[in-house]
Scaffold this active site. Structure first.
Site, PDB file in Angstrom:
ATOM      1  N   LYS A 108       2.148  -2.563   6.158  1.00  0.00           N
ATOM      2  CA  LYS A 108       2.457  -2.431   4.733  1.00  0.00           C
ATOM      3  C   LYS A 108       3.909  -2.011   4.515  1.00  0.00           C
ATOM      4  CE  LYS A 108      -1.526  -3.757   3.144  1.00  0.00           C
ATOM      5  NZ  LYS A 108      -1.669  -4.993   2.349  1.00  0.00           N
ATOM      6  N   SER A 137       0.867  -1.198   0.000  1.00  0.00           N
ATOM      7  CA  SER A 137       0.000   0.000   0.000  1.00  0.00           C
ATOM      8  C   SER A 137       0.892   1.233   0.000  1.00  0.00           C
ATOM      9  CB  SER A 137      -0.871   0.011   1.259  1.00  0.00           C
ATOM     10  OG  SER A 137      -1.536   1.252   1.381  1.00  0.00           O
ATOM     11  N   TYR A 167      -1.899  -0.618  10.368  1.00  0.00           N
ATOM     12  CA  TYR A 167      -1.982  -0.905   8.925  1.00  0.00           C
ATOM     13  C   TYR A 167      -0.740  -0.351   8.218  1.00  0.00           C
ATOM     14  CZ  TYR A 167      -3.801  -1.095   4.150  1.00  0.00           C
ATOM     15  OH  TYR A 167      -3.961  -1.354   2.812  1.00  0.00           O
TER      16      TYR A 167
END
Ligand SMILES: NC(=O)c1ccc[n+]([C@@H]2O[C@H](COP(=O)([O-])OP(=O)(O)OC[C@H]3O[C@@H](n4cnc5c(N)ncnc54)[C@H](O)[C@@H]3O)[C@@H](O)[C@H]2O)c1
Length: 358
Positions: A268, A249, A264
């Protein structure tokens, strides 16, 4: 392998099962709010991985299971695009007519495992791989219902051999058993696309529940590692060059605004560095590893009413002033999977409508 039969809708389905006892111990309370229902509906039975296989030219599915053998255990203690509906597989005739450059940009004849292929970006990538010439496509996903539907639909539309293995990417034993079963059926895979992942956002670091933190890292980062490890080993054992595409991401490189999502973002960033590390280690085995780092995409992950207000901010911070369509990573995915990118490894390709320009 297949031991029983039943009718699934209009289809005749034969069933069998893979034993599985070393599976992840996920409870609904540990799930992220966005994925709680999907994961909890799909608790996996002991010692077995459900499998659905559509063979070339056949309208019926073999539905069964793959056993997690002792060796496996020991080795490791819906869419917004207007183009979404149609899937036109690349035919041999068309491939033969293509110039060299276009052939090298296809995945003609390749066997491809795609995790998270039951829906969203991973599902769109399975369609793209079918259109780009994949010989066999194997979907790994934790969602039984969506996985079955996705495999049946793609098989119906293309006639290609499509399999679905209900696998949780946190479960090393299940992954190894499923990859072994794929190798037995199709030979060593040429490509892994790892798109399975979850998101948590709008959770402040100071109140982030540690169980949720561990769960997300386990799916997004450890899952990427376990899938790469199992497929990389299969490629090495067959002395087959391969391509691994990890869906990371832009959040692995920049901090999103305004929502807090430390876990998150960290997961990533870990995937990107994992990709570079594996690329360096496995170049000698002719296994390439690259990352796709999307910006905000219009998938179910983001179709949450609570995010509506924030989406306006996301768009305003994106030069193209929009979210990406679900199929707008497909070209990059096929390119990274194809021989056209064979000098490319360890790269992190950001594809974000310009978000990271600012
Ligand atoms: N949508 C975005 O804006 C966006 C942006 C950047 C990166 N990504 C990444 O792209 C990937 C796909 O995202 P999406 O928007 O398509 O999400 P999605 O929720 O629509 O699809 C994710 C798929 O992964 C599967 N999955 C979830 N946990 C799993 C597990 N433990 N084991 C096996 N399968 C599991 C789900 O069942 C689902 O089919 C994710 O890694 C996500 O982090 C998405």
């Amino acid at each position: 392998m297949f031991s029983s039969s039943r009718i699934l809708g209009s289809r005749v389905v034969r069933s069998s099962v893979i034993p599985r006892s070393a599976l992840a111990n996920t409870t609904a309370t540990q799930c992220s709010r966005f994925h709680r229902s999907a994961i909890s509906q799909n608790a996996i039975e002991d010692n077995q991985i459900p499998v659905t296989v559509f063979s070339a030219g056949e309208g019926t599915a073999d539905k069964g299971t793959v056993n997690i053998d002792q060796a496996s255990r020991l080795r490791n203690e819906s869419a917004s695009s207007p183009h979404y509906d149609a899937v036109h597989p690349l035919t041999r005739k068309l491939y033969d007519q293509m110039p060299h450059t276009m052939r090298s940009m296809s995945v003609y004849g390749k066997t491809i495992i795609i995790t998270g292929g039951a829906r969203g970006l991973g599902n769109s990538m399975t369609r793209a791989c079918a259109e780009a010439g994949a010989k066999n496509i194997i979907i790994f996903d934790a969602n039984q219902e969506l996985g079955d539907e996705a495999a049946a639909e793609l098989h119906d539309k293309t006639g290609l051999p499509i399999s679905f293995f209900k696998v949780d990417v946190r479960d090393a034993a299940a992954i190894n058993a499923a990859v072994d079963a794929c190798v037995e059926r199709y030979g060593a895979p040429d490509v892994l696309v790892n798109a399975a992942g979850i998101a948590d956002s709008n959770i402040k670091a100071e109140t982030y529940d540690v169980q949720m933190f561990r769960r997300l890292i386990d799916i997004n980062l450890t899952g990427s590692f376990l899938m790469s490890q199992a497929v990389g080993r299969a490629m090495m054992a067959a002395e087959k060059p391969g391509s691994i595409v990890l869906v990371a991401s832009m959040s692995g490189s920049v901090v999103n605004y305004p929502q807090e999502q430390s876990c998150y973002n960290a997961s990533k960033a870990g995937v990107i560095q994992l990709g570079k590390s594996l690329a360096a280690e496995w170049a000698k085995n002719q296994i390439r590893v690259n990352c796709i780092s999307p910006g905000y995409m219009d998938t179910a992950l983001n179709r949450v009413p609570a995010l509506d207000a924030q989406k306006k901010i996301w768009k305003s911070l994106t030069p193209q002033n929009r979210l990406g369509d679900v199929d707008e990573l497909n070209g990059l995915c096929v390119f990274l999977a194809s021989d056209s990118s064979k000098f490319m490894t360890g790269a992190n390709c950001i594809i974000d409508g310009g978000y990271t320009c600012y």
